[in-house]
Design a protein around this motif. Structure first.
Motif, PDB file in Angstrom:
ATOM      1  N   MET A 462      40.052 -11.900 -15.766  1.00  0.00           N
ATOM      2  CA  MET A 462      38.833 -12.685 -15.578  1.00  0.00           C
ATOM      3  C   MET A 462      37.958 -12.655 -16.833  1.00  0.00           C
ATOM      4  SD  MET A 462      37.776 -12.134 -11.585  1.00  0.00           S
ATOM      5  CE  MET A 462      36.665 -13.531 -11.651  1.00  0.00           C
ATOM      6  N   GLU A 463      37.956 -11.519 -17.526  1.00  0.00           N
ATOM      7  CA  GLU A 463      37.137 -11.409 -18.745  1.00  0.00           C
ATOM      8  C   GLU A 463      37.786 -12.126 -19.926  1.00  0.00           C
ATOM      9  OE1 GLU A 463      36.720  -7.219 -19.193  1.00  0.00           O
ATOM     10  OE2 GLU A 463      35.096  -7.046 -17.709  1.00  0.00           O
ATOM     11  N   LYS A 464      39.109 -11.922 -20.119  1.00  0.00           N
ATOM     12  CA  LYS A 464      39.773 -12.478 -21.302  1.00  0.00           C
ATOM     13  C   LYS A 464      40.068 -13.967 -21.169  1.00  0.00           C
ATOM     14  CE  LYS A 464      41.822  -8.348 -23.295  1.00  0.00           C
ATOM     15  NZ  LYS A 464      43.047  -7.752 -23.879  1.00  0.00           N
ATOM     16  N   LEU A 465      40.386 -14.415 -19.954  1.00  0.00           N
ATOM     17  CA  LEU A 465      40.707 -15.825 -19.750  1.00  0.00           C
ATOM     18  C   LEU A 465      39.490 -16.638 -19.325  1.00  0.00           C
ATOM     19  CD1 LEU A 465      44.102 -15.416 -17.847  1.00  0.00           C
ATOM     20  CD2 LEU A 465      43.757 -15.944 -20.265  1.00  0.00           C
ATOM     21  N   ASN A 466      38.332 -15.976 -19.271  1.00  0.00           N
ATOM     22  CA  ASN A 466      37.087 -16.653 -18.891  1.00  0.00           C
ATOM     23  C   ASN A 466      37.207 -17.338 -17.524  1.00  0.00           C
ATOM     24  OD1 ASN A 466      35.382 -16.125 -21.224  1.00  0.00           O
ATOM     25  ND2 ASN A 466      36.843 -17.419 -22.338  1.00  0.00           N
ATOM     26  N   LEU A 467      37.850 -16.649 -16.588  1.00  0.00           N
ATOM     27  CA  LEU A 467      37.958 -17.198 -15.236  1.00  0.00           C
ATOM     28  C   LEU A 467      36.596 -17.147 -14.563  1.00  0.00           C
ATOM     29  CD1 LEU A 467      41.283 -15.540 -14.032  1.00  0.00           C
ATOM     30  CD2 LEU A 467      40.973 -17.860 -14.850  1.00  0.00           C
ATOM     31  N   SER A 468      36.319 -18.166 -13.758  1.00  0.00           N
ATOM     32  CA  SER A 468      35.025 -18.222 -13.083  1.00  0.00           C
ATOM     33  C   SER A 468      35.004 -17.266 -11.888  1.00  0.00           C
ATOM     34  CB  SER A 468      34.749 -19.645 -12.597  1.00  0.00           C
ATOM     35  OG  SER A 468      35.643 -19.969 -11.550  1.00  0.00           O
ATOM     36  N   ALA A 469      33.812 -17.007 -11.402  1.00  0.00           N
ATOM     37  CA  ALA A 469      33.661 -16.101 -10.257  1.00  0.00           C
ATOM     38  C   ALA A 469      34.338 -16.664  -9.015  1.00  0.00           C
ATOM     39  CB  ALA A 469      32.182 -15.861  -9.986  1.00  0.00           C
ATOM     40  N   ARG A 470      34.358 -17.998  -8.901  1.00  0.00           N
ATOM     41  CA  ARG A 470      34.956 -18.587  -7.701  1.00  0.00           C
ATOM     42  C   ARG A 470      36.472 -18.375  -7.651  1.00  0.00           C
ATOM     43  NH1 ARG A 470      33.638 -23.732 -10.413  1.00  0.00           N
ATOM     44  NH2 ARG A 470      35.516 -24.639 -11.270  1.00  0.00           N
ATOM     45  N   ALA A 471      37.067 -18.029  -8.815  1.00  0.00           N
ATOM     46  CA  ALA A 471      38.512 -17.816  -8.847  1.00  0.00           C
ATOM     47  C   ALA A 471      38.925 -16.517  -8.166  1.00  0.00           C
ATOM     48  CB  ALA A 471      38.996 -17.805 -10.294  1.00  0.00           C
ATOM     49  N   TYR A 472      37.993 -15.579  -8.026  1.00  0.00           N
ATOM     50  CA  TYR A 472      38.344 -14.235  -7.545  1.00  0.00           C
ATOM     51  C   TYR A 472      38.997 -14.263  -6.157  1.00  0.00           C
ATOM     52  CZ  TYR A 472      37.753  -9.344  -6.137  1.00  0.00           C
ATOM     53  OH  TYR A 472      37.972  -8.072  -5.685  1.00  0.00           O
ATOM     54  N   ASP A 473      38.304 -14.857  -5.184  1.00  0.00           N
ATOM     55  CA  ASP A 473      38.849 -14.886  -3.819  1.00  0.00           C
ATOM     56  C   ASP A 473      40.111 -15.726  -3.736  1.00  0.00           C
ATOM     57  OD1 ASP A 473      36.931 -13.227  -2.861  1.00  0.00           O
ATOM     58  OD2 ASP A 473      35.683 -14.802  -1.970  1.00  0.00           O
ATOM     59  N   ARG A 474      40.168 -16.812  -4.519  1.00  0.00           N
ATOM     60  CA  ARG A 474      41.351 -17.668  -4.502  1.00  0.00           C
ATOM     61  C   ARG A 474      42.574 -16.920  -5.001  1.00  0.00           C
ATOM     62  NH1 ARG A 474      39.552 -21.580  -1.135  1.00  0.00           N
ATOM     63  NH2 ARG A 474      37.378 -21.954  -1.621  1.00  0.00           N
ATOM     64  N   ILE A 475      42.384 -16.146  -6.051  1.00  0.00           N
ATOM     65  CA  ILE A 475      43.498 -15.355  -6.592  1.00  0.00           C
ATOM     66  C   ILE A 475      43.986 -14.350  -5.558  1.00  0.00           C
ATOM     67  CG2 ILE A 475      44.076 -13.573  -8.312  1.00  0.00           C
ATOM     68  CD1 ILE A 475      42.311 -15.118 -10.307  1.00  0.00           C
ATOM     69  N   LEU A 476      43.060 -13.723  -4.837  1.00  0.00           N
ATOM     70  CA  LEU A 476      43.453 -12.756  -3.810  1.00  0.00           C
ATOM     71  C   LEU A 476      44.235 -13.428  -2.677  1.00  0.00           C
ATOM     72  CD1 LEU A 476      40.282 -10.464  -3.516  1.00  0.00           C
ATOM     73  CD2 LEU A 476      42.455  -9.962  -4.652  1.00  0.00           C
ATOM     74  N   LYS A 477      43.790 -14.605  -2.257  1.00  0.00           N
ATOM     75  CA  LYS A 477      44.505 -15.325  -1.196  1.00  0.00           C
ATOM     76  C   LYS A 477      45.924 -15.683  -1.626  1.00  0.00           C
ATOM     77  CE  LYS A 477      40.652 -17.666   1.178  1.00  0.00           C
ATOM     78  NZ  LYS A 477      40.128 -18.995   1.556  1.00  0.00           N
ATOM     79  N   VAL A 478      46.030 -16.233  -2.827  1.00  0.00           N
ATOM     80  CA  VAL A 478      47.346 -16.661  -3.316  1.00  0.00           C
ATOM     81  C   VAL A 478      48.253 -15.455  -3.524  1.00  0.00           C
ATOM     82  CG1 VAL A 478      48.553 -17.809  -5.215  1.00  0.00           C
ATOM     83  CG2 VAL A 478      46.433 -18.788  -4.326  1.00  0.00           C
ATOM     84  N   SER A 479      47.715 -14.349  -4.056  1.00  0.00           N
ATOM     85  CA  SER A 479      48.535 -13.151  -4.264  1.00  0.00           C
ATOM     86  C   SER A 479      49.022 -12.584  -2.928  1.00  0.00           C
ATOM     87  CB  SER A 479      47.745 -12.095  -5.045  1.00  0.00           C
ATOM     88  OG  SER A 479      46.605 -11.667  -4.318  1.00  0.00           O
TER      89      SER A 479
END
Length: 512
Positions: A462-479
């Motif tokens: 999230m820090e290096k790829l500049n992912l937005s905060a909204r990506a956090y929950d989406r990544i968890l769901k997909v994982s």
């Protein structure tokens, strides 16, 4: 003489029984009351011609017809047969001892033949609920209505057949369908198969994950890279519909007259509206006679929006609430209608107006500013509801010219179905949650716990790829879905790493 016959009014995807009271008395006149629209008022002309052309007649007396309840607006020509049989019964031209056991619906032609109606399945369901024994509908609707058990459905091609049935001269034959046998016999795969797709193995994997978790997905790539081809094949890897889902889907399509006497729909719907569609056509509604929109017609299936930025922004924004609630509420001054709309959203788009970006071999290129302006047509809140963003690259020649078949949809669907079964067991105690994409924040925290190593990886990404905060929950769901496909109870670093790859539009250089 007073006779009561019964029809049905379809409102939304439910129906209401209508009592048609026909009273014939001394005098002259034809009076139709009970809030009929113009099509119902004009029925007298169709009925008169149909009866005359079949050697029957309208009585030359005072005919009063009341359609109750009077506060519900009666719309369409499907009451023609109901009113005509009521008039014949009240004037003793047909026998009517058990006419109260029937629901009768059909549109009359001038020669007495019957035209198909809309909403035969909701009508049959209501007839069963209210204890009616028989249902008479046009032949084209008989197979659809016969899906419902415990109601004898008669299909008729003309009013003369219905008259002969009541007079006992030539009884109609009931349409009988073994719903379960018909459904399981017809579970098949659509025409499109993933084995036809050359190359694009990473995209196929992404589509498998989307299907397994019910995740919305957006495909970004230049023209000709295979976005539409892949999207059309997504229904072929979704789990087969359950009987309940098939009935629910058929009911919606029945209301808009799209079943075409096919009986039960057994394939998941795939809807692909053009980008010029209006918000009402997409979401559903209408001023006087509300109809389901494209998102309801894709219920339990896939809604494909090709060239997403070309859709009007206002049209896309109306999808935000249905994507979350999985139903649409249409509210007007005089009515409120609910339509189910639990669908998978699949969108595709070019990365820029020219279709190409940062490709030195492309015929046209777009600057980062043009690309940013193009992508900004899609709002952040809408993208927030799309779990998976994936870039689609053109297929090289050696892959296109390869004669070998890829993995079939049957094999992929087997893995998807197994992953869905794991999710069904996980969410069995939650009423409105059936697969990972439907998880709330509370459920994410419960079912998507990470090890310290996985948390560190996600934080770094999230820090290096500049992912937005909204990506956090989406990544968890997909994982969580990726782990289910691997039949793992815990989410590992590999699952997190793969899920991170599927957030292209959150990175700097896309939407920032």
């Amino acid at each position: 003489m007073l006779v009561k016959v019964f029809g049905s009014a379809v409102f939304g995807i439910e129906s209401t029984t209508i009592t048609v009271e026909v009273n014939i008395d001394k005098g002259i006149g034809y009076h139709l009351v009970g809030l009929p629209d113009n099509a119902v008022r004009e029925s007298s002309y169709r009925i008169s011609a149909a009866l005359n052309n079949n050697n029957f007649k309208l009585p030359g007396k005072k005919i009063i017809i009341n359609m109750a309840p009077a506060d519900i607006r009666k719309e369409g020509a499907s009451y023609d047969l109901t009113i005509a049989i009521g008039i014949l019964a009240a004037s003793n031209q047909i026998k009517s001892e058990n006419i109260h056991e029937y629901i009768i619906m059909g549109e009359l032609s001038l020669d007495g033949s019957l035209q198909p109606i809309k909403g035969a399945l909701p009508i049959a369901i209501k007839a069963k609920e209210e204890g009616f024994k028989y249902l008479i509908v046009p032949n084209d609707n008989a197979k659809e209505a016969a899906i419902v058990n415990d109601v004898q459905v008669f299909g008729a091609s003309s009013i003369l057949e219905v008259i002969n049935h009541f007079n006992g001269d030539n009884k109609l034959t009931p349409t009988i369908i073994d719903t379960r046998a018909e459904f399981y016999k017809n579970i098949d795969f659509p025409e499109f198969d993933f084995s036809d797709v050359k190359g694009q193995e990473s995209i196929k994997r992404c589509m498998e994950i989307a299907a397994a978790g019910g995740h919305n997905i957006i495909l970004i790539g230049p023209p000709g890279s295979g976005k539409t081809m892949l999207a059309k094949r997504l229904p072929s890897i979704l789990p087969p519909m359950t009987l309940h889902e098939a009935l629910e889907t058929t009911k919606i399509h029945s209301v808009v007259g799209k079943t075409k006497n096919n009986g039960l729909l057994y394939e998941r719907p795939f809807r692909s509206p053009h980008h010029t569609i209006s918000d009402i056509a997409l979401i559903g509604g209408g001023n006087s006679h509300p109809q389901p929109g494209e998102i309801s017609l894709s219920h339990n299936g896939v809604l494909f929006l090709d060239e997403l930025p070309e859709f009007k922004r206002g049209v896309l924004e109306v999808m935000r609430q249905p994507l979350e609630d999985r139903e649409v509420t249409i509210s007007r001054a005089k009515f409120t209608v609910n339509y189910p709309s639990s669908f998978m959203l699949v969108a595709s788009m070019n990365p820029s107006p020219s279709g190409y970006f940062n490709d030195p071999d492309s015929p046209l290129t777009s600057s980062p500013q043009e690309m940013q302006r193009y992508l900004s047509k899609i709002s952040g809140p809408l993208l927030d509801r799309i779990d998976i963003h994936i870039e689609v690259t053109p297929v090289p020649f050696d892959k296109l010219s390869d004669d070998r078949k890829g993995e079939s949809s049957v094999a992929i669907r087997k893995r998807v179905t197994e992953a869905r079964e794991i999710q069904s067991e996980r969410f069995k105690d939650f009423e409105n949650v059936h697969y990972n994409a439907q998880m709330s924040v509370k459920q994410i925290r419960k079912f998507c716990k990470l090890s310290p190593e996985s948390l560190t990886l996600l934080k770094t990404a999230m820090e290096k790829l500049n992912l937005s905060a909204r990506a956090y929950d989406r990544i968890l769901k997909v994982s969580r879905t990726i782990a289910d496909l691997a039949k793992k109870s815990d989410i590992s670093q590999d699952h997190i790493a793969e899920a991170i790859l599927y957030r292209s539009l959150d990175r700097e250089g896309w939407l920032g």
